[in-house]
Write a protein that holds these residues in place. Structure first.
Motif, PDB file in Angstrom:
ATOM      1  N   GLY A 243      49.398  20.612  93.791  1.00  0.00           N
ATOM      2  CA  GLY A 243      49.749  18.867  93.688  1.00  0.00           C
ATOM      3  C   GLY A 243      48.715  17.932  93.975  1.00  0.00           C
ATOM      4  N   GLY A 244      48.087  17.907  93.034  1.00  0.00           N
ATOM      5  CA  GLY A 244      46.724  17.626  92.103  1.00  0.00           C
ATOM      6  C   GLY A 244      47.122  15.874  91.379  1.00  0.00           C
ATOM      7  N   PHE A 245      46.340  15.212  91.025  1.00  0.00           N
ATOM      8  CA  PHE A 245      47.125  14.571  90.010  1.00  0.00           C
ATOM      9  C   PHE A 245      46.925  14.672  88.342  1.00  0.00           C
ATOM     10  CE2 PHE A 245      45.140  13.028  94.068  1.00  0.00           C
ATOM     11  CZ  PHE A 245      45.466  12.433  93.772  1.00  0.00           C
ATOM     12  N   PRO A 246      47.210  13.695  87.534  1.00  0.00           N
ATOM     13  CA  PRO A 246      47.359  14.000  86.521  1.00  0.00           C
ATOM     14  C   PRO A 246      46.396  14.531  85.013  1.00  0.00           C
ATOM     15  CG  PRO A 246      49.191  12.806  86.579  1.00  0.00           C
ATOM     16  CD  PRO A 246      48.620  12.817  87.877  1.00  0.00           C
ATOM     17  N   ALA A 247      45.674  15.273  84.435  1.00  0.00           N
ATOM     18  CA  ALA A 247      44.478  15.173  84.186  1.00  0.00           C
ATOM     19  C   ALA A 247      43.984  13.693  84.153  1.00  0.00           C
ATOM     20  CB  ALA A 247      44.418  16.209  83.162  1.00  0.00           C
ATOM     21  N   PRO A 248      42.634  12.987  83.766  1.00  0.00           N
ATOM     22  CA  PRO A 248      42.644  11.201  83.120  1.00  0.00           C
ATOM     23  C   PRO A 248      42.059  12.054  82.073  1.00  0.00           C
ATOM     24  CG  PRO A 248      40.940  12.674  84.692  1.00  0.00           C
ATOM     25  CD  PRO A 248      41.890  13.506  84.592  1.00  0.00           C
ATOM     26  N   GLY A 249      41.876  11.080  81.112  1.00  0.00           N
ATOM     27  CA  GLY A 249      41.174  11.156  79.745  1.00  0.00           C
ATOM     28  C   GLY A 249      42.375  10.305  78.721  1.00  0.00           C
ATOM     29  N   ALA A 250      41.358  10.362  77.395  1.00  0.00           N
ATOM     30  CA  ALA A 250      42.437   9.217  76.819  1.00  0.00           C
ATOM     31  C   ALA A 250      43.928  10.755  76.498  1.00  0.00           C
ATOM     32  CB  ALA A 250      41.910   9.639  75.629  1.00  0.00           C
ATOM     33  N   GLY A 251      45.087   9.916  76.604  1.00  0.00           N
ATOM     34  CA  GLY A 251      45.971  10.105  76.149  1.00  0.00           C
ATOM     35  C   GLY A 251      46.673  11.547  76.552  1.00  0.00           C
TER      36      GLY A 251
ATOM     37  N   GLY B  73      32.296  27.102  81.576  1.00  0.00           N
ATOM     38  CA  GLY B  73      31.704  25.453  82.071  1.00  0.00           C
ATOM     39  C   GLY B  73      30.869  24.828  80.834  1.00  0.00           C
ATOM     40  N   PRO B  74      30.141  25.466  80.385  1.00  0.00           N
ATOM     41  CA  PRO B  74      29.328  24.267  79.549  1.00  0.00           C
ATOM     42  C   PRO B  74      30.693  24.008  78.485  1.00  0.00           C
ATOM     43  CG  PRO B  74      28.610  25.875  79.734  1.00  0.00           C
ATOM     44  CD  PRO B  74      29.524  26.124  80.230  1.00  0.00           C
ATOM     45  N   ALA B  75      31.498  25.154  78.170  1.00  0.00           N
ATOM     46  CA  ALA B  75      32.290  24.678  77.359  1.00  0.00           C
ATOM     47  C   ALA B  75      33.244  23.301  77.459  1.00  0.00           C
ATOM     48  CB  ALA B  75      33.232  25.852  76.557  1.00  0.00           C
ATOM     49  N   ARG B  76      33.985  23.982  78.664  1.00  0.00           N
ATOM     50  CA  ARG B  76      34.985  22.454  79.609  1.00  0.00           C
ATOM     51  C   ARG B  76      33.937  21.034  79.384  1.00  0.00           C
ATOM     52  NH1 ARG B  76      38.079  19.099  79.160  1.00  0.00           N
ATOM     53  NH2 ARG B  76      39.537  18.305  81.172  1.00  0.00           N
ATOM     54  N   VAL B  77      32.849  21.116  79.609  1.00  0.00           N
ATOM     55  CA  VAL B  77      31.675  19.728  79.859  1.00  0.00           C
ATOM     56  C   VAL B  77      31.790  19.547  77.939  1.00  0.00           C
ATOM     57  CG1 VAL B  77      29.607  18.671  79.368  1.00  0.00           C
ATOM     58  CG2 VAL B  77      30.360  20.044  81.459  1.00  0.00           C
ATOM     59  N   LEU B  78      32.211  19.907  76.851  1.00  0.00           N
ATOM     60  CA  LEU B  78      32.038  19.799  75.660  1.00  0.00           C
ATOM     61  C   LEU B  78      33.501  19.232  75.539  1.00  0.00           C
ATOM     62  CD1 LEU B  78      28.644  21.676  73.620  1.00  0.00           C
ATOM     63  CD2 LEU B  78      28.544  19.756  75.505  1.00  0.00           C
TER      64      LEU B  78
ATOM     65  N   GLU C 114      37.192  15.374  73.960  1.00  0.00           N
ATOM     66  CA  GLU C 114      39.097  14.319  74.430  1.00  0.00           C
ATOM     67  C   GLU C 114      38.461  13.069  74.036  1.00  0.00           C
ATOM     68  OE1 GLU C 114      41.627  14.860  77.991  1.00  0.00           O
ATOM     69  OE2 GLU C 114      40.024  16.204  77.602  1.00  0.00           O
ATOM     70  N   TYR C 115      37.367  12.092  74.734  1.00  0.00           N
ATOM     71  CA  TYR C 115      37.419  11.401  75.214  1.00  0.00           C
ATOM     72  C   TYR C 115      37.347  10.206  73.556  1.00  0.00           C
ATOM     73  CZ  TYR C 115      36.690  11.030  79.667  1.00  0.00           C
ATOM     74  OH  TYR C 115      37.300  11.152  81.137  1.00  0.00           O
ATOM     75  N   GLU C 116      36.903  11.974  72.402  1.00  0.00           N
ATOM     76  CA  GLU C 116      36.446  11.029  71.502  1.00  0.00           C
ATOM     77  C   GLU C 116      37.664  11.121  70.426  1.00  0.00           C
ATOM     78  OE1 GLU C 116      33.298  13.440  69.434  1.00  0.00           O
ATOM     79  OE2 GLU C 116      31.611  12.279  70.834  1.00  0.00           O
ATOM     80  N   GLY C 117      38.859  11.471  70.753  1.00  0.00           N
ATOM     81  CA  GLY C 117      40.436  11.932  69.874  1.00  0.00           C
ATOM     82  C   GLY C 117      41.143  12.686  70.222  1.00  0.00           C
ATOM     83  N   LEU C 118      40.281  14.331  70.318  1.00  0.00           N
ATOM     84  CA  LEU C 118      40.799  15.188  71.024  1.00  0.00           C
ATOM     85  C   LEU C 118      42.021  15.378  71.511  1.00  0.00           C
ATOM     86  CD1 LEU C 118      40.191  18.137  69.019  1.00  0.00           C
ATOM     87  CD2 LEU C 118      39.222  18.586  71.207  1.00  0.00           C
TER      88      LEU C 118
ATOM     89  N   TRP D  25      33.515   6.387  80.138  1.00  0.00           N
ATOM     90  CA  TRP D  25      34.688   6.506  80.659  1.00  0.00           C
ATOM     91  C   TRP D  25      35.204   7.462  81.145  1.00  0.00           C
ATOM     92  CZ3 TRP D  25      33.346   6.029  75.546  1.00  0.00           C
ATOM     93  CH2 TRP D  25      33.222   5.124  74.564  1.00  0.00           C
ATOM     94  N   LEU D  26      34.091   8.958  81.836  1.00  0.00           N
ATOM     95  CA  LEU D  26      34.377   9.340  82.998  1.00  0.00           C
ATOM     96  C   LEU D  26      34.139   8.751  83.934  1.00  0.00           C
ATOM     97  CD1 LEU D  26      34.393  12.910  82.999  1.00  0.00           C
ATOM     98  CD2 LEU D  26      31.849  12.768  82.777  1.00  0.00           C
ATOM     99  N   ALA D  27      32.864   7.780  84.299  1.00  0.00           N
ATOM    100  CA  ALA D  27      33.251   7.054  85.603  1.00  0.00           C
ATOM    101  C   ALA D  27      34.205   6.306  86.168  1.00  0.00           C
ATOM    102  CB  ALA D  27      31.333   5.874  85.242  1.00  0.00           C
ATOM    103  N   ALA D  28      35.200   5.836  85.332  1.00  0.00           N
ATOM    104  CA  ALA D  28      36.156   5.291  85.768  1.00  0.00           C
ATOM    105  C   ALA D  28      37.400   6.094  85.585  1.00  0.00           C
ATOM    106  CB  ALA D  28      36.062   4.824  84.178  1.00  0.00           C
ATOM    107  N   ASP D  29      36.934   7.278  85.157  1.00  0.00           N
ATOM    108  CA  ASP D  29      38.566   8.353  86.074  1.00  0.00           C
ATOM    109  C   ASP D  29      38.061   9.036  87.128  1.00  0.00           C
ATOM    110  OD1 ASP D  29      39.709   8.460  83.428  1.00  0.00           O
ATOM    111  OD2 ASP D  29      38.674  10.171  82.745  1.00  0.00           O
TER     112      ASP D  29
END
Length: 873
Positions: A55-63, A207-212, A217-221, A364-368
């Motif tokens: 019941g969470g919210f859609p994943a934030p980020g570009a696209g 963990g590190p993989a998700r951060v990178l 993702e913010y760069e368009g991936l 972008w992350l701060a806004a999310d």
């Protein structure tokens, strides 16, 4: 990848025990875990909601749009939670488990076949199995681990150096937390060190993989590709379960890219098509423990917790403060999970959170983060919440504020400011210390100790700055009626109708404390085979909840006293263990082992002690309320209040079980480095304010137990207790009290009428002896008075005379002197000795700090037994 046969070894880093696992065992574990993981993912997909499937919210980020992307996010979130949480609850506690009958706690502690504590072949051949003193017969709760292939009872503290599990166990694998009749599904991380479990390696990699990946993702991936790569990471240790009729095969067809990533990472497949080369290069580096792309290790921890929790003396305020701290930590973790994923959270316990965070794309992350917090705060409704202004990295760039000595790292200051804001907006006026250090994936693997030390040092400097709320009550302002410290800002109505002035913090604590009397109980039971509080205390059916008042913790039975047990526990050597951890995977394993081991020990101890207390009460017709109330529960900190009769039992069993979990193989771990717990227990009447009792437990009793731990430099926890009928009876200084009243000093030595602090086995032996002495309490009190008021030789002469006088008037063991004479081979003493009329022990430390360099030390613990009898009346 090497074969399972060559790699089927797991070394328990914290006890030195080695597990040798056969091919059939490994195959069985893999099939079991694949089935559990598939069910977790399938249930999440069926449930719908946000990326977490809860019941969470859609994943934030570009696209982030499209059902395929959202489904992959749900599947990846479910897989992350399985490895980061669920798996560890099936493994730990490793050394024992709880067997539960259909409607009641039987409390049997056992090990799976072939595992755990064992005795030597010589002892087994001679039939010299050991039972700890105080163990009941046929009560379903053995006092030492059992359940090897041959069965029998074995002395705790002698774990075998090697455990052989070649085949799939007949009892199967653990399906839930604490399931003692089944085997923990131990699966080594074949890609990592022998000390690493599969979950350690996966979470430390993911963990590190998700951060990178978030930065990319913010760069368009493509977000859908990112989520399938995440899922592939969590599948790659089970790559052989993705084909044919294996449990994960259907999901592999649903997420083909994730399956391709998993096979490639496992070394059995070609590079997956459609994944950019830079992503594959990053994954390869992280998989091998390399990678220099920067990221942050962030720590946030509330300081002066006791001052916040016990600011007001009332139970509702104390309970509410603890709940608010838990909720604040949970809320921060939920925001991070929705924005990044469960795999970035390295620790979430009590009032502290440790996580990995991106170094780029913070605008972008701060806004999310702000948007997700707002939605959680408002339940998804539109409108403003109390999450404060939007923090942006540019606000912190180049300067840390007045009086700060920072390196100008705006990203680090942003994360520190965000953590502080989250805690304060959730729980009110708090002193929060935060630290963020820039590191890399290679440092997190090869130099985690240095990175962690740097982060905690920065946290310590932040704590010293005291950057907390400034509370000032002017002379003309009315103080809060509850804490008597902060200015009152509103009126709250009591159940009786009276209105009282209150500060916002106390109002919030009081409201939360009333609403969530069962919140800590729910957290304790979560995921276990004990699913209702009624089962915990052995009551068939129905609901049972904590009482509204402390005076109702004791059942409605005829009793001259209404003693309550205030229990405060804290870990020994836990910080030293953390400082010696050199890798992130082991740090993850340690965090989860402490969390699950402490939770399991507390749950089992409460159930056992409640059942024993019920068996001794006259006119007992069953529990109407839970006879205990949890106050603080998380990490290695513990405080609770119980009915007086069960308090010492809870403390003794808790220490015993945690000792079992961390008992080292002889010679593998230095005794002074073995983790354990010290516990202070104050038994006082129900009129004693909670704050006063807990401060006394910590400041006097717990500190006394910890001091003895440092002096003896050995493994195993200690319990220090005191019985006081009223607040006025509390001695200002426990050491001075023991020195003055319970130490009889002579020319050549000293006699102590107490052994405190006590090891778990000692306290359990005293409790067992106290139950047998209880029918003879009048005679025993006269004996204790002889020791307290007379010369030691006179007291011993009185004992011998009365013993010979009563011998023959009743059978052995039926009179008080017969019972005391049976107190032989006492746990913790040297050899086969009798405690009465006195015993010499030059090695044991005297309570009260009256230790002698020369001279004799005699012990006649009549006062310990007398106070225990008093608690059992």
């Amino acid at each position: 990848m090497q074969s399972a046969k060559e790699q089927a070894v797991w070394v328990d880093h914290f006890t030195g025990r080695q597990f040798l696992l056969g091919e059939e065992y490994i195959a069985g574990v893999k099939g079991f875990l694949a089935a559990r993981l598939a069910k977790k993912i399938t249930d999440s997909l069926a449930k719908g909601g946000g990326p977490g499937g809860e019941g969470g919210f859609p994943a934030p980020g570009a696209g982030t749009t499209g059902s395929a992307s959202l489904e992959a996010a749900r599947a990846a979130g479910a897989a992350a939670r399985f490895w980061a949480r669920d798996y560890y609850s099936l493994i730990f506690p490793l050394s024992w488990g709880l067997v539960v009958e259909p409607w009641e706690v039987e409390g049997t502690f056992s090990l799976p076949a072939g595992g755990g504590y064992n005795r030597t072949a010589e002892r087994e051949a001679a039939g010299q199995g050991h039972r700890w003193a105080g163990q009941g017969q046929g009560d379903g709760f053995p006092a030492a681990p059992a359940g090897t292939q041959q069965g029998g009872w074995f002395r705790a503290g002698e774990p075998v150096p090697e455990v052989h599990w070649p085949d799939v166990p007949a009892a199967g694998w653990r399906e839930c937390f604490l399931q003692g009749g089944a085997s923990p599904p131990v699966l080594p991380a074949f890609h990592g060190r022998k000390e690493e479990l599969v979950a350690d390696h996966l979470v430390a990699f993911a963990g590190p993989a998700r951060v990178l990946l978030k930065e990319m993702e913010y760069e368009g991936l493509d977000p859908g590709l990112v989520q399938e790569v995440r899922l592939g990471i969590f599948w790659h240790h089970l790559a052989d379960q993705l084909a044919g009729d294996a449990p994960l095969a259907a999901l592999a067809g649903r997420f083909p890219l994730a399956a391709a990533v998993a096979r490639w990472l496992d070394g059995g497949g070609a590079a997956p098509e459609g994944v950019p080369g830079e992503v594959l290069a990053m994954l390869q580096e992280l998989h091998e423990g390399r990678g220099e792309t920067p990221l942050y290790l962030v720590i946030g921890a509330v300081q002066r917790i006791k001052k916040y929790v016990f600011a007001a003396p009332g139970l509702n305020e104390v309970r509410g403060a603890s709940a608010l701290l838990d909720k604040a930590t949970d809320k921060i973790a939920r925001v991070l999970e929705e924005c990044l994923g469960p795999e970035v959270i390295l620790r979430q316990a009590g009032s502290a959170v440790v996580f990995l965070a991106p170094a780029d794309g913070l605008q972008w992350l701060a806004a999310d983060l702000h948007r997700i917090w707002t939605k959680i705060d408002t339940g998804g409704r539109a409108g403003e919440c109390g999450c404060g202004p939007l923090l942006l990295p540019d606000d912190f760039a180049g300067a840390g504020g007045p009086g700060r000595e920072d390196d100008g790292d705006g990203g680090a200051l942003f994360w520190e400011g965000w953590v502080r804001q989250c805690f304060r907006r959730s729980a009110g006026n708090l002193l929060v210390a935060a630290a963020a250090v820039k590191t890399s994936a290679s440092m997190m693997h090869g130099g985690y100790g240095a990175v962690s030390t740097a982060a905690w040092n920065r946290l310590a400097r932040d704590r010293l700055k005291g950057d907390g709320p400034l509370l000032l009550t002017l002379p003309f302002e009315e103080r809060c009626a509850y804490c008597r410290q902060q200015p009152a800002g509103l009126l709250i109505q009591e159940p009786e109708g009276e209105k009282k002035p209150a500060c916002p913090d106390c109002a919030r604590k009081r409201r939360r404390g009333r609403e969530e009397r069962q919140e800590n109980i729910r957290r304790l039971l979560d995921g276990s085979q004990i699913n209702t509080p009624a089962v915990l205390v052995g009551r068939a059916g129905g609901k049972i909840s904590p009482p509204a008042e402390l005076s109702k913790l004791n059942p409605a039975v005829k009793s001259r006293s209404n003693l309550l047990a205030h229990i405060y526990g804290d870990g020994n050597n836990f910080g030293r263990v953390v400082q010696q951890l050199s890798s992130l995977p082991l740090a993850l394993q340690w965090t989860q082992r402490v969390k699950e081991g402490v939770r399991g020990a507390l749950l089992a101890s409460l159930g056992r002690a409640a059942r024993e207390a019920a068996a001794g009460w006259r006119d007992f017709k069953g529990y109407e309320h839970l006879p205990f109330q949890l106050l603080v529960f998380g990490g290695d900190d513990l405080s609770l209040i119980t009915a007086g009769r069960m308090g010492l039992g809870v403390a003794a069993y808790f220490v015993q079980l945690t000792d079992w979990e961390f008992a080292p193989v002889p010679g593998k771990v230095a005794p002074e480095n073995v983790p354990s717990f010290s516990v202070g227990v104050l038994l006082a009447d129900d009129k004693t304010p909670v704050r006063v009792a807990m401060e006394y437990c910590e400041g006097q009793l717990l500190k006394g137990a910890k001091r003895k731990m440092r002096e003896k430099k050995g493994a195993g926890g200690l319990v220090h207790f005191l019985v006081a009928d009223s607040l006025d009876a509390l001695p200002a200084d426990v050491d001075a009290y023991f020195n003055r009243y319970l130490l009889k000093k002579g020319r050549d030595g000293v006699l102590s009428l107490s052994l405190r602090p006590l090891a778990a086995a000692e306290l359990l032996a005293f409790l067992d002896l106290g139950r047998r002495v209880l029918p003879h309490k009048g005679v025993y009190r006269r004996l204790a008075e002889a020791y307290l008021k007379n010369h030691i030789l006179s007291a011993m002469l009185f004992y011998v005379y009365q013993q010979s006088r009563m011998k023959g008037s009743a059978g052995d063991g039926e009179n008080i002197y017969g019972l005391l004479s049976e107190a032989m081979e006492f746990p913790g003493m040297n050899g086969r000795v009798s405690l009465f009329p006195a015993v010499e022990d030059r090695q044991r430390y005297l309570p009260g700090g009256g230790n002698l360099k020369n001279g004799y030390r005699y012990f006649a613990p009549v006062w310990d037994l007398l106070e225990i009898v008093k608690t059992l009346e």
